[in-house]
Design a protein around this motif. Sequence first.
Motif, PDB file in Angstrom:
ATOM      1  N   ILE A 301       0.837  -1.209   0.000  1.00  0.00           N
ATOM      2  CA  ILE A 301       0.000   0.000   0.000  1.00  0.00           C
ATOM      3  C   ILE A 301       0.867   1.252   0.000  1.00  0.00           C
ATOM      4  O   ILE A 301       0.643   2.187  -0.787  1.00  0.00           O
ATOM      5  CB  ILE A 301      -0.956  -0.003   1.208  1.00  0.00           C
ATOM      6  CG1 ILE A 301      -1.997  -1.119   1.059  1.00  0.00           C
ATOM      7  CG2 ILE A 301      -1.649   1.349   1.352  1.00  0.00           C
ATOM      8  CD1 ILE A 301      -2.871  -1.320   2.277  1.00  0.00           C
ATOM      9  N   GLU A 305       1.254   4.126  -2.888  1.00  0.00           N
ATOM     10  CA  GLU A 305       1.005   5.534  -2.559  1.00  0.00           C
ATOM     11  C   GLU A 305       2.189   6.402  -2.984  1.00  0.00           C
ATOM     12  O   GLU A 305       2.011   7.521  -3.491  1.00  0.00           O
ATOM     13  CB  GLU A 305       0.745   5.683  -1.060  1.00  0.00           C
ATOM     14  CG  GLU A 305      -0.613   5.137  -0.617  1.00  0.00           C
ATOM     15  CD  GLU A 305      -0.804   5.215   0.893  1.00  0.00           C
ATOM     16  OE1 GLU A 305       0.203   5.434   1.602  1.00  0.00           O
ATOM     17  OE2 GLU A 305      -1.942   5.039   1.354  1.00  0.00           O
ATOM     18  N   ASN A 338      -2.195  -6.062  -8.281  1.00  0.00           N
ATOM     19  CA  ASN A 338      -2.809  -5.411  -7.126  1.00  0.00           C
ATOM     20  C   ASN A 338      -4.264  -5.011  -7.367  1.00  0.00           C
ATOM     21  O   ASN A 338      -5.041  -4.913  -6.421  1.00  0.00           O
ATOM     22  CB  ASN A 338      -1.985  -4.183  -6.729  1.00  0.00           C
ATOM     23  CG  ASN A 338      -0.654  -4.561  -6.111  1.00  0.00           C
ATOM     24  OD1 ASN A 338      -0.597  -5.320  -5.158  1.00  0.00           O
ATOM     25  ND2 ASN A 338       0.433  -4.065  -6.676  1.00  0.00           N
ATOM     26  N   GLN A 345      -7.875  -0.992  -0.490  1.00  0.00           N
ATOM     27  CA  GLN A 345      -6.860   0.052  -0.622  1.00  0.00           C
ATOM     28  C   GLN A 345      -5.954  -0.183  -1.822  1.00  0.00           C
ATOM     29  O   GLN A 345      -5.577   0.755  -2.529  1.00  0.00           O
ATOM     30  CB  GLN A 345      -6.024   0.146   0.664  1.00  0.00           C
ATOM     31  CG  GLN A 345      -6.755   0.800   1.823  1.00  0.00           C
ATOM     32  CD  GLN A 345      -5.885   0.859   3.068  1.00  0.00           C
ATOM     33  OE1 GLN A 345      -5.718  -0.134   3.767  1.00  0.00           O
ATOM     34  NE2 GLN A 345      -5.321   2.009   3.331  1.00  0.00           N
ATOM     35  N   LEU A 346      -5.593  -1.445  -2.054  1.00  0.00           N
ATOM     36  CA  LEU A 346      -4.755  -1.757  -3.211  1.00  0.00           C
ATOM     37  C   LEU A 346      -5.501  -1.445  -4.510  1.00  0.00           C
ATOM     38  O   LEU A 346      -4.922  -0.891  -5.448  1.00  0.00           O
ATOM     39  CB  LEU A 346      -4.345  -3.233  -3.182  1.00  0.00           C
ATOM     40  CG  LEU A 346      -3.338  -3.649  -2.106  1.00  0.00           C
ATOM     41  CD1 LEU A 346      -3.053  -5.148  -2.192  1.00  0.00           C
ATOM     42  CD2 LEU A 346      -2.037  -2.869  -2.242  1.00  0.00           C
TER      43      LEU A 346
END
Length: 859
Positions: A301, A305, A338, A345-346
């Motif tokens: 994650i 980001e 992913n 979140q991925l």
Amino acid sequence: MLKSIDNIKKAISKKQFEIKQALDDLQLKETQENILKVLRLCVESKQVKLIELALFDIKNMEYDGNQQIEGKRMIEHLLDIVLINSASGEETIQMHMIKALQQLMTNKYSHINQNVTKVFDILINLHSVSRIQAISEACKDACQKIVTTYFTRLEDFGTLTPQEYSEFCLKNGILESYYKPRAQVQVEEFMRRVMVHLVDQVQIELETKCLNEFGKENGKFGWCIVCRNTAQSYCKDTKVPVCSKECKTVHLNQMMLFSVAQAQPDLYVKDAFEIFEMLCQLSQREPQNPQLAPMALKCKILSLELIYEALAQGDVIIQKPQFIQLLKSQLLDSLLKNSLSQERQLLIMTLNIFVQIVWKFRSSMKKEIQGLIENVYFKFLDSSNSQYDHKQYTLKVFNKILMKPKVVLEIFVNYDCSIGQNNLLKKILEQQCKIVQGRYLKPEYSSSITAQQDAHLKKLCVENFCDMIKSLRQYSDIPEPQREVQQAEEMVDDEIQDKRYMKQQLDRAVLKFNFKPERCIQHLIACQYMPNKDSKLFSQFLWENRDVNKDKLGEFFGSENEFNQTVFSNYVDYMNFKDQQLDEGLRNLLEYFTLPVESQQIDRIVQKFASKYVEDNSNQFSSAEAAYTLSYLLMMLQTDLHNPLNTEKMTEKQFMNLARGINDGQDLPQEVLLGYYGRIAKQPLAVHQKEQARRALELAQVDSRKRLILLAKETEQSLRKWMKEHQNTDDYYYVNSLDHIKPLLEQIWSPIFASLTVALEQTENPKQIQDCFEGLGSCVRLLGKFDLDEEKDTFIFFLQKYFAPNIPGTIKQIYGVSMHIVGCNSIRIIPKKILENCIATNFKIRITTFCHKESQGRF
């Protein structure tokens, strides 16, 4: 002097003679060498208090980071000292180390180009394994600030080759003389200051007292080279006037950055590239031990980001070839893996990264963007195996793409107007149109999409249509000088128009083929796609246009007609069966068309397949005849095993007996035959569309985790196969004018009209009603502006249904009448019937008020 020197003295014991001596030496003579010695001894002491004090001082001390000491810069020595305790498990030490690393790596004037990836590895690992929230957040914050610093410097000091610079200007539709890279701007600014200083010196020689451009009187040495204030002192190193120690530091650091940028122009590119490559690798790292999965997830994650942050900060220099190659070779794999994860979140991060790729790299990644949209994101919307999150976040990604008029126009020009490309923009809109019209009400979606979720997905689609048409309308309303400066070399519009015309003819040819193939051939000759009944060009047409009906294609290939067989032979030559097992090759072949029913038609198809398979795999069979015979046997096996009416299934032993001596009298290895049997028993060679629908309904009842596994498998296989089949696409066309909006509207108005009108009939929500009518109003304006009267009239006729006098004054009628008046007013005609109906209704005042607001720009 160190700020914590007194505290260090108190913390050391009597036995720590070396540290005490170093402190005494520092007090006698404050040099960088003595400071480094004290800090290093404190950090190596293994005493928590001393380590904390040393790290605190490193974070807060003022120093010349570029001063050379024993062959290394001061800032590099400090970094080495901080890294001594990188493996410490003490929480307070970890926190001080994180802050010190952040301070060093983001130093405004000193660029670190050693141990960069090591620092990231330490911070990301600590973020992943730490159970202390504060430490984990501190690591994340430090990483984000370091990435921002390095990729900002990449843009500030990175350089472009003349070819890269011209490409950037062309892409953004600007004259080369109107734009300068940041590095060039900074160099020119630095040189300007130097020249101003030289002019100042001449002026001071002529006039003892004088004022500069800011009304400041000259000092003893003139004016400060940094801030232009009165200068009473000068820099001994560069012999230029400065007004304070702060300005001297700024000047020296600017000199350093300028010299580094000039001496090592690729330094910033190299560092940013290494960071980006490491992040791509970390985002794909899978844990060897299942117990480490939560830590690996945190690492992924954060890596994603940081990749997003890097792409967001990047602008021009990040589009250099080495970065593009890294995006293609590593980041795409990361996005695929992913995005198929069960972790929300991925999924969100991968989709956000994809948006950045479309916004900034679409010209260099034309093929890859199409591959991801068609094989991953469309599958998210189509498949009953995907989750609600996959669908809603995919629609949100489409919103971000469709909100950019320039992006929409370039997708239209480069895909929908390009021969050999799918109509990508049209398919994006049609996918959403199907959702609005009730795709997820089908039984196979019943276990994955609730009624409330379906309503929300429809709402997102409507918002996407409305936002796109509004942004196009706003883009078309901006006067030419206020838009991006026109490109130096005008795009060859005639070439694009010719391609678009031919693309339209090919789309019509597909429809004709689906009705009657012979009419398709006649149409292709009439539109000059091929000069005559050319089997090679016709096979190319069938290969490049995958919207042809699979049943019709199978019938065409199975025909005994010589032309049909030649076309099929050329068609199969586009495929590559190398290193595939025979059943895998058959499965691959039958994905493109449906096998006909008649045995003679099947025989002709299998013969050609066997010949091509042996050509690609010369060591598998003795002859094409052997491959042909086994192919037929495999198809018999499929029918036997998967026919629900057949109660007595063929056994492995029976299959092996039938295959005895099949390779021109020789037996195939037992493990090979068992492999054929096992794979076909698990999955048939080909599944008809009706059968696919039945299986989808069955899968809808399967556990969601298993459905996700199936989705991941089919999506990955689909994308990898697509990437192999499709070569790099033709040139990319940049759009910087309004010339292509009219043909764009001609293509997209129909799905927009269908979606907005259906949504309007289905909802009673005031906000959604307003959005729909605003979208319809924007369509009317755009269609009227570009003289698409027939299309515009379709919208206006729809709005007329809200003019019946006997209908109560509902919110739909208010918006409908208002939009009708606005639409007619856009062509300066308000029919008498409209006014009479407005007067006849009981909401005349509300209509008048509404129209007044719209005319004042408050609509």
